[in-house]
Design a protein around this motif. Structure first.
Motif, PDB file in Angstrom:
ATOM      1  N   LEU A  33      -3.446  -4.089  -0.569  1.00 50.44           N
ATOM      2  CA  LEU A  33      -3.881  -2.922   0.188  1.00 50.44           C
ATOM      3  C   LEU A  33      -3.281  -2.967   1.591  1.00 50.44           C
ATOM      4  O   LEU A  33      -2.971  -4.055   2.099  1.00 50.44           O
ATOM      5  N   PRO A  34      -3.121  -1.835   2.243  1.00 47.20           N
ATOM      6  CA  PRO A  34      -2.635  -1.843   3.632  1.00 47.20           C
ATOM      7  C   PRO A  34      -3.679  -2.458   4.553  1.00 47.20           C
ATOM      8  O   PRO A  34      -4.878  -2.235   4.395  1.00 47.20           O
ATOM      9  N   ASP A  79      -4.809   2.083  -3.079  1.00 48.86           N
ATOM     10  CA  ASP A  79      -3.944   2.914  -2.241  1.00 48.86           C
ATOM     11  C   ASP A  79      -2.849   3.623  -3.021  1.00 48.86           C
ATOM     12  O   ASP A  79      -2.158   4.477  -2.463  1.00 48.86           O
ATOM     13  N   ASP A  80      -2.670   3.306  -4.293  1.00 47.53           N
ATOM     14  CA  ASP A  80      -1.692   4.009  -5.127  1.00 47.53           C
ATOM     15  C   ASP A  80      -2.349   5.283  -5.658  1.00 47.53           C
ATOM     16  O   ASP A  80      -3.245   5.222  -6.504  1.00 47.53           O
ATOM     17  N   ARG A  81      -1.902   6.435  -5.174  1.00 50.31           N
ATOM     18  CA  ARG A  81      -2.576   7.685  -5.502  1.00 50.31           C
ATOM     19  C   ARG A  81      -2.485   8.027  -6.993  1.00 50.31           C
ATOM     20  O   ARG A  81      -3.398   8.610  -7.563  1.00 50.31           O
ATOM     21  N   GLU A  82      -1.377   7.653  -7.630  1.00 50.99           N
ATOM     22  CA  GLU A  82      -1.238   7.941  -9.059  1.00 50.99           C
ATOM     23  C   GLU A  82      -2.248   7.133  -9.872  1.00 50.99           C
ATOM     24  O   GLU A  82      -2.923   7.672 -10.766  1.00 50.99           O
ATOM     25  N   ILE A  83      -2.353   5.836  -9.569  1.00 52.44           N
ATOM     26  CA  ILE A  83      -3.324   4.988 -10.273  1.00 52.44           C
ATOM     27  C   ILE A  83      -4.742   5.434  -9.950  1.00 52.44           C
ATOM     28  O   ILE A  83      -5.608   5.503 -10.832  1.00 52.44           O
ATOM     29  N   ALA A  84      -4.986   5.766  -8.676  1.00 57.21           N
ATOM     30  CA  ALA A  84      -6.327   6.207  -8.276  1.00 57.21           C
ATOM     31  C   ALA A  84      -6.734   7.474  -9.016  1.00 57.21           C
ATOM     32  O   ALA A  84      -7.868   7.607  -9.482  1.00 57.21           O
ATOM     33  N   VAL A 138     -13.013   7.438  -4.315  1.00 52.82           N
ATOM     34  CA  VAL A 138     -11.772   6.691  -4.114  1.00 52.82           C
ATOM     35  C   VAL A 138     -11.513   6.522  -2.628  1.00 52.82           C
ATOM     36  O   VAL A 138     -11.549   7.485  -1.864  1.00 52.82           O
ATOM     37  N   THR A 139     -11.237   5.283  -2.210  1.00 53.88           N
ATOM     38  CA  THR A 139     -10.803   4.987  -0.844  1.00 53.88           C
ATOM     39  C   THR A 139      -9.497   4.224  -0.926  1.00 53.88           C
ATOM     40  O   THR A 139      -9.170   3.630  -1.959  1.00 53.88           O
ATOM     41  N   GLN A 140      -8.726   4.212   0.179  1.00 52.75           N
ATOM     42  CA  GLN A 140      -7.381   3.642   0.139  1.00 52.75           C
ATOM     43  C   GLN A 140      -7.210   2.407   0.997  1.00 52.75           C
ATOM     44  O   GLN A 140      -6.127   1.843   1.046  1.00 52.75           O
ATOM     45  N   SER A 141      -8.284   1.936   1.656  1.00 53.17           N
ATOM     46  CA  SER A 141      -8.179   0.751   2.507  1.00 53.17           C
ATOM     47  C   SER A 141      -9.570   0.184   2.750  1.00 53.17           C
ATOM     48  O   SER A 141     -10.584   0.824   2.459  1.00 53.17           O
TER      49      SER A 141
END
Length: 246
Positions: A67-68, A21-26, A42-45
């Motif tokens: 993760l959220p 969920d960290d866009r910079e790391i992703a 890439v997915t965030q959850s």
């Protein structure tokens, strides 16, 4: 806003699913994976990951712990019930306890933040190689049998004495195969890491004990009193059954 979701797919490239969920790391990981010949989504959850998995197939998952909503440990445990696809846990919690929890939930490897992207790429390649996503140069067609069990190195399947297929992670299968190919021989943790090619992936030595415990849970009549994979004090482990090739 930069789109971190997709890298253009190529049919000959391994596909990596990143849950972060960290866009910079992703974004950094997406670019690194692309530069080294991988296709990344890439997915965030966990929910977003589930939607993607229903539509696409992947060769490996990189899964963040924090993760959220559903955390990475819970997602890992759930994924392991559904697939043998290699899973790398990615987290800022680098303690041995968290590392072991991830391995016990079925992860194949565990990387603590901050990390070296080249090291992560090496771990990914090692896991893909071990999972037989790359075609082996020398096929091993023999079926190995022990105490009524059957292990197929090419199909990477384990069958119990009743003919039921037993689900195993990549690391668990590689360890059991190493034992079957070296019956009656005491193997140290270092030798097991070498025999399973895990030295390239770089898991901590303690992870060998965790994976062996999981293998025992699957093949031993009484896992707390193992008779097939015995611990040799100051030596390592000994696989006691007679192994035959058919």
């Amino acid at each position: 806003m930069t789109d971190f979701t997709h890298v253009r797919a190529h049919p000959s490239r391994a596909r990596i699913l990143l849950v972060e969920d960290d866009r910079e790391i992703a974004g950094m990981l997406r670019d690194s994976l692309s530069e080294h010949g991988f296709d990344a989504v890439v997915t965030q959850s966990g929910l977003e990951m589930d939607r993607v998995l229903r539509k696409q197939d992947f060769d490996l998952v990189i899964l963040d712990v924090m993760l959220p909503g559903e955390n990475g440990f819970a997602i890992c445990r759930r994924l392991r019930l559904e697939t043998q696809m290699p899973i790398i846990m990615l987290t800022a919690m680098g303690g041995d306890t968290d590392r072991i929890i991830g391995l016990e939930f079925g992860a194949d490897d565990y990387v603590a933040k901050p990390f070296n992207s080249r090291e992560l790429i090496a771990r990914i390649r090692g896991l893909l190689r071990r999972a037989a996503y790359a075609t082996p140069s020398v096929p091993r067609p023999e079926i190995l049998t022990f105490a009524g069990w059957r292990i197929n190195p090419v199909a990477r399947q384990l069958t119990d004495p009743d003919g039921v297929h037993i689900s195993m992670t990549t690391a668990e299968f590689d360890l059991l195969l190493a034992f079957c190919e070296n019956p009656g021989r005491v193997l140290s943790r270092e030798q097991l890491l070498s025999l399973t090619h895990a030295g390239l992936a770089g898991p901590v030595e303690r992870s060998v004990d965790v994976h062996i415990s999981r293998v025992r849970q699957k093949i031993e009549p009484e896992p707390k009193e193992p008779v097939m994979i015995k611990t040799v004090r100051l030596g390592g482990y000994l696989f006691t059954p007679t192994v035959e090739r058919v």
